[in-house]
Write a protein that holds these residues in place. Structure first.
Motif, PDB file in Angstrom:
ATOM      1  N   GLU A 173      32.322  39.593  29.072  1.00 58.89           N
ATOM      2  CA  GLU A 173      31.183  40.170  30.013  1.00 58.89           C
ATOM      3  C   GLU A 173      31.314  39.672  31.423  1.00 58.89           C
ATOM      4  OE1 GLU A 173      26.252  39.372  29.549  1.00 58.89           O
ATOM      5  OE2 GLU A 173      27.640  38.803  27.824  1.00 58.89           O
ATOM      6  N   LEU A 174      31.603  38.476  31.496  1.00 61.65           N
ATOM      7  CA  LEU A 174      31.917  37.924  32.746  1.00 61.65           C
ATOM      8  C   LEU A 174      32.843  38.609  33.526  1.00 61.65           C
ATOM      9  CD1 LEU A 174      31.281  34.051  32.089  1.00 61.65           C
ATOM     10  CD2 LEU A 174      29.673  35.989  32.835  1.00 61.65           C
ATOM     11  N   GLU A 175      33.962  38.866  32.739  1.00 66.93           N
ATOM     12  CA  GLU A 175      35.212  39.599  33.229  1.00 66.93           C
ATOM     13  C   GLU A 175      34.771  40.947  34.084  1.00 66.93           C
ATOM     14  OE1 GLU A 175      38.031  40.653  30.311  1.00 66.93           O
ATOM     15  OE2 GLU A 175      39.508  40.969  31.756  1.00 66.93           O
ATOM     16  N   MET A 176      33.842  41.510  33.495  1.00 63.48           N
ATOM     17  CA  MET A 176      33.279  42.757  34.201  1.00 63.48           C
ATOM     18  C   MET A 176      32.794  42.662  35.329  1.00 63.48           C
ATOM     19  SD  MET A 176      34.300  45.306  32.170  1.00 63.48           S
ATOM     20  CE  MET A 176      33.595  46.470  33.410  1.00 63.48           C
ATOM     21  N   GLU A 177      31.866  41.435  35.584  1.00 64.09           N
ATOM     22  CA  GLU A 177      31.411  41.432  37.034  1.00 64.09           C
ATOM     23  C   GLU A 177      32.429  41.260  37.942  1.00 64.09           C
ATOM     24  OE1 GLU A 177      29.809  37.440  36.786  1.00 64.09           O
ATOM     25  OE2 GLU A 177      28.148  37.864  35.313  1.00 64.09           O
ATOM     26  N   VAL A 178      33.577  40.764  37.692  1.00 61.93           N
ATOM     27  CA  VAL A 178      34.596  40.234  38.574  1.00 61.93           C
ATOM     28  C   VAL A 178      35.515  41.778  38.768  1.00 61.93           C
ATOM     29  CG1 VAL A 178      36.826  38.982  38.940  1.00 61.93           C
ATOM     30  CG2 VAL A 178      34.767  37.944  38.184  1.00 61.93           C
ATOM     31  N   LEU A 179      35.752  42.624  37.745  1.00 63.46           N
ATOM     32  CA  LEU A 179      36.423  43.703  37.854  1.00 63.46           C
ATOM     33  C   LEU A 179      35.818  44.563  38.583  1.00 63.46           C
ATOM     34  CD1 LEU A 179      37.785  44.025  34.055  1.00 63.46           C
ATOM     35  CD2 LEU A 179      38.831  42.838  36.251  1.00 63.46           C
ATOM     36  N   LYS A 180      34.353  44.666  38.717  1.00 67.00           N
ATOM     37  CA  LYS A 180      33.581  45.600  39.388  1.00 67.00           C
ATOM     38  C   LYS A 180      33.875  45.175  41.050  1.00 67.00           C
ATOM     39  CE  LYS A 180      29.909  46.753  36.237  1.00 67.00           C
ATOM     40  NZ  LYS A 180      28.688  46.149  35.773  1.00 67.00           N
ATOM     41  N   VAL A 181      33.878  44.000  41.401  1.00 65.21           N
ATOM     42  CA  VAL A 181      34.135  43.622  42.847  1.00 65.21           C
ATOM     43  C   VAL A 181      35.423  44.297  43.183  1.00 65.21           C
ATOM     44  CG1 VAL A 181      34.254  41.584  44.173  1.00 65.21           C
ATOM     45  CG2 VAL A 181      32.384  41.705  42.643  1.00 65.21           C
TER      46      VAL A 181
END
Lengths: 249, 247
Positions: A173-181
């Motif tokens: 879930e947290l990975e997605m935040e970073v990947l979006k950036v």
């Protein structure tokens, strides 16, 4: 940016074997391969955090011969033009989020504090953390910390951002935040070099894929072809299968 | 209790509060505290320089400087403080070098005390600071390097603030130890508070009372320092407080 004929040994283990690579500006280059293949060492060499024994490094007009002692001024030039994002974030724990981002511009680039803070706030907004400026790193989740680390790197306006397994320590879930950036940065033509185990992300973001194994480069080229099912390199097919890419489709 | 004994007791109590304690406190503020504070500050400076020299990765001629600092730390940690005080105060006047030092080095007692206490504290505290610097993760150096900071700036801005926080408890130990060690200064004719209590005891034949009184005053000074340590620790962990508030 490119490296040519780079060799690096740890003890009597040769981790990089005569490697040559170029990293096109404005593109995203993704390094993949099994653990211990040498891909992180390549990335860290680009920021001179590792010093290969031999080989050359070129970035714009700057030329570095790894077999010679590197001048301090050249080290500084490289460090200004490249920014590193670490797997474990490595934020400065005694600084607030805002101070983490302004530290480089103020201390290294000599920017005025007010200007640096104004820009830092914009960058924090960009990574979705405008409201965390006055928090200390300890209070952040992993995904937030890594986005601060990306903002810290962006604040130096580097030509290249180098990311060493930026999401390996994060929950999906947290990975997605970073990947979006990161996807956003790639879209803005920010030059990125990413080491990752996340092949679905690599496929989505990469312009160029480099497959590293045992300190050698087995594939260096177009991302689309790398992931194509008819790739005739058996080793790459095995690797892709082992990462069970099929289940991600 | 006989009338005589009661009178005697009230006389002693009266003397304690109007005579003995004021004398002990006066000596305490004039010598014990000044010796301890000045020596600790100088000792910290010496310790920081020593720690930085010892963790430096410079080679060549710098190795000789490193060896000198290593020798200094070894010397002061391996010999008793009392002996060091005697050498500096009673011994150095006999360090006569014809042409260079014909009269030896004669130091005022207070100066000899400051020099010895500073060097002694510096030797111990340098190990504390060295360990604290090395306890900061290597990744902090790398993160600073990656935004272009040089070694000096990284130390000053990133590493030392984190290291000093870690070293507050052990350095407070050193400071509290130093306050008590200043009692040794009595042996080089400094009239600090232990010496004062000895002098009074020699007059009034009340060693138990006098030495207990001075012990109490040492305990009082050290308690203030312990409290100060607690306050410093709290102030330096600002960045963990907010997490507690959130939790």
């Amino acid at each position: 940016m490119k490296i040519t004929k780079v060799n690096k040994t740890f003890g009597n283990h040769q981790v990089l074997k005569n490697i040559s690579l170029d990293f096109p500006a404005g593109k995203t280059t993704v390094l993949v391969g099994p653990s211990g293949s040498g891909k992180s060492t390549i990335l860290r060499s680009l920021d001179l955090l590792e010093r290969p024994e031999s080989g050359n490094f070129d970035l714009d007009e700057l030329h570095i011969d790894f077999s010679q002692k590197i001048k301090d001024a050249d080290i500084l030039t490289v460090r200004k033009k490249t920014g590193m994002v670490f797997q474990s974030y490595n934020l400065f724990p005694h600084f607030t989020v805002l101070q983490n981002v302004t530290e480089g511009p103020v201390q290294v680039l000599g920017k005025k504090k007010a200007d640096a803070e104004a820009e830092a706030k914009q960058l924090l907004a960009k990574v979705g953390l405008a409201d965390k400026a006055d928090f200390y790193p300890e209070t952040l989740s992993g995904g937030q910390a890594q986005r601060v680390a990306i903002a810290r790197s962006l604040a130096m306006h580097p030509e290249y951002i180098l990311l060493d397994e930026p999401t390996s320590a994060l929950d999906p879930e947290l990975e997605m935040e970073v990947l979006k950036v990161l996807l956003e940065l790639a879209k803005e033509k920010q030059s990125l070099v990413i080491v990752t185990h996340n092949l679905a992300f690599a496929r989505r973001v990469a312009d160029k894929i480099v497959f590293v194994e045992n300190g050698e480069i087995l594939y260096d080229g177009d991302a689309g072809k790398f992931f194509a099912q008819d790739n005739d390199n058996q080793r790459i097919q095995d690797f892709l299968n082992s990462m069970s890419l099929a289940s991600l489709d | 209790m006989s009338c005589f004994a009661r009178k005697e007791l009230s006389k002693i109590l009266h003397s304690i509060f109007t005579d003995y304690l004021p004398q002990i406190f006066a000596a305490g503020f004039k010598y014990t505290i000044t010796l301890a504070i000045i020596s600790f500050i100088l000792g910290l400076i010496i310790a920081l320089v020593t720690a930085l020299v010892r963790i430096s990765d410079k080679g060549g001629g710098f190795l000789i400087i490193k060896a000198i600092f290593r020798f200094y730390v070894w010397l002061f940690r391996s010999t008793p403080l009392l002996v060091q005080l005697f050498i500096v105060y009673f011994g150095l006047p006999y360090l006569k070098i014809p042409g260079l030092l014909p009269n030896g080095i004669k130091l005022a007692p207070f100066t000899a005390g400051i020099i010895t206490f500073s060097l002694n504290t510096g030797a111990y505290a340098s190990e504390t600071i060295r360990a604290a610097i090395q306890s900061v993760p290597r990744e902090q150096w790398e993160a600073a390097a990656s935004i272009g900071m040089n070694r000096g700036k990284t130390l000053r801005r990133i590493i030392l603030p984190q290291a000093l926080k870690v070293s507050i408890p052990p350095l407070s130990n050193s400071f509290i130890g130093l306050v008590k060690d200043t009692s040794l200064a009595a042996s080089i004719t400094i009239v600090e508070m232990f010496e004062v209590s000895q002098q009074i005891a020699a007059e009034n034949y009340q060693p138990l009372i006098m030495y207990s009184l001075v012990a109490l005053v040492y305990a009082l000074f050290c308690s203030v320092l312990s409290w100060l340590q607690g306050w410093l620790e709290k102030a330096s962990s600002r960045h963990s407080k907010e997490s507690e508030a959130e939790a």
